[in-house]
Design a protein around this motif. Structure first.
Motif, PDB file in Angstrom:
ATOM      1  N   PRO A  36       0.826  -1.208   0.000  1.00  0.00           N
ATOM      2  CA  PRO A  36       0.000   0.000   0.000  1.00  0.00           C
ATOM      3  C   PRO A  36       0.859   1.255   0.000  1.00  0.00           C
ATOM      4  N   GLY A  37       0.395   2.251  -0.696  1.00  0.00           N
ATOM      5  CA  GLY A  37       1.093   3.526  -0.723  1.00  0.00           C
ATOM      6  C   GLY A  37       0.096   4.664  -0.758  1.00  0.00           C
ATOM      7  N   PRO A  38       0.232   5.686   0.101  1.00  0.00           N
ATOM      8  CA  PRO A  38      -0.715   6.797   0.142  1.00  0.00           C
ATOM      9  C   PRO A  38      -0.522   7.760  -1.021  1.00  0.00           C
ATOM     10  N   ARG A  39      -1.623   8.327  -1.476  1.00  0.00           N
ATOM     11  CA  ARG A  39      -1.572   9.319  -2.551  1.00  0.00           C
ATOM     12  C   ARG A  39      -2.506  10.461  -2.180  1.00  0.00           C
ATOM     13  N   ARG A  40      -1.972  11.642  -2.132  1.00  0.00           N
ATOM     14  CA  ARG A  40      -2.786  12.803  -1.774  1.00  0.00           C
ATOM     15  C   ARG A  40      -3.637  13.219  -2.967  1.00  0.00           C
ATOM     16  N   ILE A  41      -4.936  13.391  -2.708  1.00  0.00           N
ATOM     17  CA  ILE A  41      -5.880  13.769  -3.748  1.00  0.00           C
ATOM     18  C   ILE A  41      -6.097  15.274  -3.695  1.00  0.00           C
ATOM     19  N   HIS A  42      -5.926  15.925  -4.830  1.00  0.00           N
ATOM     20  CA  HIS A  42      -6.106  17.379  -4.870  1.00  0.00           C
ATOM     21  C   HIS A  42      -7.581  17.742  -4.987  1.00  0.00           C
ATOM     22  N   LEU A  43      -8.023  18.652  -4.134  1.00  0.00           N
ATOM     23  CA  LEU A  43      -9.356  19.233  -4.218  1.00  0.00           C
ATOM     24  C   LEU A  43      -9.231  20.747  -4.085  1.00  0.00           C
ATOM     25  N   SER A  44     -10.028  21.468  -4.830  1.00  0.00           N
ATOM     26  CA  SER A  44     -10.044  22.918  -4.673  1.00  0.00           C
ATOM     27  C   SER A  44     -10.594  23.256  -3.285  1.00  0.00           C
ATOM     28  N   PRO A  45     -10.295  24.441  -2.757  1.00  0.00           N
ATOM     29  CA  PRO A  45     -10.780  24.807  -1.420  1.00  0.00           C
ATOM     30  C   PRO A  45     -12.297  24.670  -1.268  1.00  0.00           C
ATOM     31  N   LYS A  46     -13.053  25.085  -2.269  1.00  0.00           N
ATOM     32  CA  LYS A  46     -14.514  24.986  -2.192  1.00  0.00           C
ATOM     33  C   LYS A  46     -14.957  23.526  -2.169  1.00  0.00           C
ATOM     34  N   ALA A  47     -14.328  22.694  -2.983  1.00  0.00           N
ATOM     35  CA  ALA A  47     -14.685  21.275  -3.023  1.00  0.00           C
ATOM     36  C   ALA A  47     -14.363  20.617  -1.696  1.00  0.00           C
ATOM     37  N   PHE A  48     -13.242  20.971  -1.094  1.00  0.00           N
ATOM     38  CA  PHE A  48     -12.869  20.402   0.205  1.00  0.00           C
ATOM     39  C   PHE A  48     -13.899  20.792   1.267  1.00  0.00           C
ATOM     40  N   ASP A  49     -14.323  22.059   1.253  1.00  0.00           N
ATOM     41  CA  ASP A  49     -15.296  22.535   2.237  1.00  0.00           C
ATOM     42  C   ASP A  49     -16.642  21.834   2.076  1.00  0.00           C
ATOM     43  N   VAL A  50     -17.081  21.654   0.841  1.00  0.00           N
ATOM     44  CA  VAL A  50     -18.361  20.979   0.596  1.00  0.00           C
ATOM     45  C   VAL A  50     -18.295  19.530   1.072  1.00  0.00           C
ATOM     46  N   LEU A  51     -17.201  18.850   0.751  1.00  0.00           N
ATOM     47  CA  LEU A  51     -17.048  17.461   1.182  1.00  0.00           C
ATOM     48  C   LEU A  51     -17.015  17.373   2.700  1.00  0.00           C
ATOM     49  N   GLU A  52     -16.364  18.311   3.356  1.00  0.00           N
ATOM     50  CA  GLU A  52     -16.302  18.306   4.819  1.00  0.00           C
ATOM     51  C   GLU A  52     -17.702  18.436   5.425  1.00  0.00           C
ATOM     52  N   ILE A  53     -18.520  19.313   4.863  1.00  0.00           N
ATOM     53  CA  ILE A  53     -19.880  19.504   5.374  1.00  0.00           C
ATOM     54  C   ILE A  53     -20.716  18.245   5.163  1.00  0.00           C
ATOM     55  N   LEU A  54     -20.611  17.638   3.989  1.00  0.00           N
ATOM     56  CA  LEU A  54     -21.378  16.421   3.706  1.00  0.00           C
ATOM     57  C   LEU A  54     -20.972  15.290   4.631  1.00  0.00           C
ATOM     58  N   LEU A  55     -19.678  15.169   4.904  1.00  0.00           N
ATOM     59  CA  LEU A  55     -19.195  14.118   5.808  1.00  0.00           C
ATOM     60  C   LEU A  55     -19.634  14.394   7.249  1.00  0.00           C
ATOM     61  N   ALA A  56     -19.553  15.645   7.669  1.00  0.00           N
ATOM     62  CA  ALA A  56     -19.895  15.995   9.049  1.00  0.00           C
ATOM     63  C   ALA A  56     -21.369  15.755   9.338  1.00  0.00           C
ATOM     64  N   ARG A  57     -22.223  15.891   8.328  1.00  0.00           N
ATOM     65  CA  ARG A  57     -23.665  15.785   8.565  1.00  0.00           C
ATOM     66  C   ARG A  57     -24.270  14.507   7.989  1.00  0.00           C
ATOM     67  N   ARG A  58     -23.399  13.583   7.623  1.00  0.00           N
ATOM     68  CA  ARG A  58     -23.869  12.314   7.089  1.00  0.00           C
ATOM     69  C   ARG A  58     -24.745  11.600   8.110  1.00  0.00           C
ATOM     70  N   PRO A  59     -25.710  10.809   7.748  1.00  0.00           N
ATOM     71  CA  PRO A  59     -26.178  10.592   6.373  1.00  0.00           C
ATOM     72  C   PRO A  59     -27.312  11.532   5.994  1.00  0.00           C
ATOM     73  N   LYS A  60     -27.437  12.631   6.734  1.00  0.00           N
ATOM     74  CA  LYS A  60     -28.531  13.559   6.470  1.00  0.00           C
ATOM     75  C   LYS A  60     -28.324  14.297   5.151  1.00  0.00           C
ATOM     76  N   VAL A  61     -29.429  14.752   4.590  1.00  0.00           N
ATOM     77  CA  VAL A  61     -29.377  15.554   3.369  1.00  0.00           C
ATOM     78  C   VAL A  61     -28.975  16.975   3.737  1.00  0.00           C
ATOM     79  N   VAL A  62     -28.032  17.533   2.995  1.00  0.00           N
ATOM     80  CA  VAL A  62     -27.652  18.931   3.161  1.00  0.00           C
ATOM     81  C   VAL A  62     -28.192  19.680   1.948  1.00  0.00           C
TER      82      VAL A  62
END
Length: 234
Positions: A36-62
């Motif tokens: 196994p080897g880790p690979r950092r995935i690039h996300l734009s700042p807005k995409a990272f923020d949206v993903l963080e919100i979706l993960l934090a409030r899972r499994p609810k609809v945002v």
């Protein structure tokens, strides 16, 4: 927040999304070996923020409105901007846009994170006892380790349906050492023991927290500090 889903690890503190991948090599004798080897995935700042919100409030609809308000705060943007960011997230996760398994579209409402998620922050297992909670009127609301959003919007994990409470009013962060509350730009403010807070504020057992005009009491269980059982007088 630090969580794992599939081959990905999302770390909000380090602000990174990492994927484990197989690194294939060949030995001199011929057989392939994998590691196994880790690979950092690039996300734009807005995409990272949206993903963080979706993960934090899972499994609810945002809802789209909440995402636009929180990620593009104070800016006038169209829903097309959000759709572009969702597409970027799906591409980074290898999610099929026609049949997504992670970021699912809820028609006419918004998005939710549907994949199975493992909490890596050391949160209590579901069958373990609750150590932190709020009391509001006649309700007891448990707090989970990590982020707990407070507000009038149904997507919030702590839903206070009162006119004086903003849709996304405040956030309570439960860590291994302390619990912190912070206002999220609400109209009527957040108060601790009668004083309006301007930044993150550490809560202690018995603190009174007021969101708008609604007051709750923060409680924290301590095995060492718990009172003994009182005898019954017969």
């Amino acid at each position: 927040m630090r969580v794992r889903f599939g081959s990905f690890v999302f770390d909000s503190g380090a602000h990174e999304l990492v994927q484990d991948e197989l690194v294939v090599s060949r030995s001199t004798s011929g057989p392939q070996r994998t590691a196994p080897g880790p690979r950092r995935i690039h996300l734009s700042p807005k995409a990272f923020d949206v993903l963080e919100i979706l993960l934090a409030r899972r499994p609810k609809v945002v809802t789209k409105e909440v995402l636009l308000q929180e990620v593009w705060a104070g800016k006038i943007v169209e829903e097309a901007n959000l759709a572009i960011v969702i597409g970027e997230i799906r591409k980074a996760l290898g999610d099929d846009s026609k049949s997504p398994e992670s970021v699912v579209t809820v028609p006419r409402r918004g998005y939710r994170f549907a994949a199975t998620v493992e909490d890596l922050d050391g949160s209590p297992a579901p069958d373990e006892y609750v150590r932190w909670w709020l009391t509001w009127k006649d309700k007891t609301v448990p707090l989970r380790q990590g982020e707990n959003w407070v507000g009038r919007h149904p997507a919030c994990s702590i839903w206070i349906n009162a006119a004086s409470v903003s849709r996304n009013h405040a956030r309570i962060l439960v860590g291994s050492e302390r619990v912190v509350v912070e206002d999220r730009g609400s109209r009527n403010g957040t108060f601790v023991d009668g004083k309006r807070i301007e930044g993150p504020h550490v809560l202690v057992d018995g603190s009174t927290v007021t969101f708008g005009s609604e007051s709750v009491t923060f409680r924290q269980w301590s095995d060492e500090g718990a009172a003994g059982t009182e005898p019954v007088r017969r």
